[in-house]
Scaffold this active site. Structure first.
Site, PDB file in Angstrom:
ATOM      1  CG  HIS A  84      -1.779   1.165   1.408  1.00 51.72           C
ATOM      2  ND1 HIS A  84      -3.131   1.139   1.164  1.00 51.72           N
ATOM      3  CD2 HIS A  84      -1.496   2.433   1.822  1.00 51.72           C
ATOM      4  CE1 HIS A  84      -3.638   2.345   1.417  1.00 51.72           C
ATOM      5  NE2 HIS A  84      -2.666   3.142   1.818  1.00 51.72           N
ATOM      6  CD  GLU A  85       1.629   3.400   3.708  1.00 52.18           C
ATOM      7  OE1 GLU A  85       1.734   4.488   3.105  1.00 52.18           O
ATOM      8  OE2 GLU A  85       0.647   3.136   4.427  1.00 52.18           O
TER       9      GLU A  85
END
Length: 169
Positions: free
Chosen positions: A133-134
């Protein structure tokens, strides 16, 4: 240490592909500390630098939220991945919304730590999902980009309205 302002979708800076960090120094370590402060203040488990308008490849993660298992990934790169999984993801830059996003179950990532030392991390479960996600953020990708155009537009409209309400108060 200072908590930073989190950008809210559809801010254009969230769509920028971030530049690699060329040298890990005290200024970068200060950014990392401020990112952790911001992440904890906002009750997140991960934060990417572009979410706080710093367009560099820096990620902070603490999936436990206890400050005992903090991860700093500078210039992260996924070397290998396997399996399929997904959970309803949320995002500090998309407050109040969650969506199921397909992710890899396990990842091997190479990055620099807060001292500029290279390391490799094998991650699975929530940590693997959070890393993916990051890293998406560092590449200008948000979880809403995995949704249908209609769902993405509805979220965008609601968050524009939300930002206007905040600006008035």
């Amino acid at each position: 240490m200072t908590a930073l302002n989190v950008l809210i979708y559809p801010d254009d800076h969230l769509k920028v592909v971030c530049e690699p960090v060329t040298k890990v120094n005290d200024a970068i370590r200060k950014i990392v500390d401020d990112m952790f402060d911001t992440m904890y203040q906002e009750k997140g488990i991960g934060l990417a630098a572009p979410q706080v308008d710093i367009l560099q490849r820096i990620i902070t993660i603490d999936v436990e939220g206890d400050k005992q298992n903090q991860f700093v990934l500078i210039n992260p790169e996924i070397l290998a991945s396997e399996g399929e999984t997904g959970i309803e993801e949320g995002c500090l830059s998309i407050p109040g919304f969650r969506a199921l996003v397909p992710r890899k179950e396990k990842v091997t990532v190479r990055a620099l730590d807060r001292d500029g030392k290279e390391f490799t991390l094998d991650a699975d479960g929530l940590l693997a999902i959070c890393i993916q996600h990051e890293i998406d953020h560092l590449n200008g990708i948000l979880f809403v980009d995995y949704l249908s155009p209609l769902k993405r537009q509805r979220i965008k409209e609601k968050l524009i309205k939300y930002k206007k309400q905040i600006a008035k108060s």
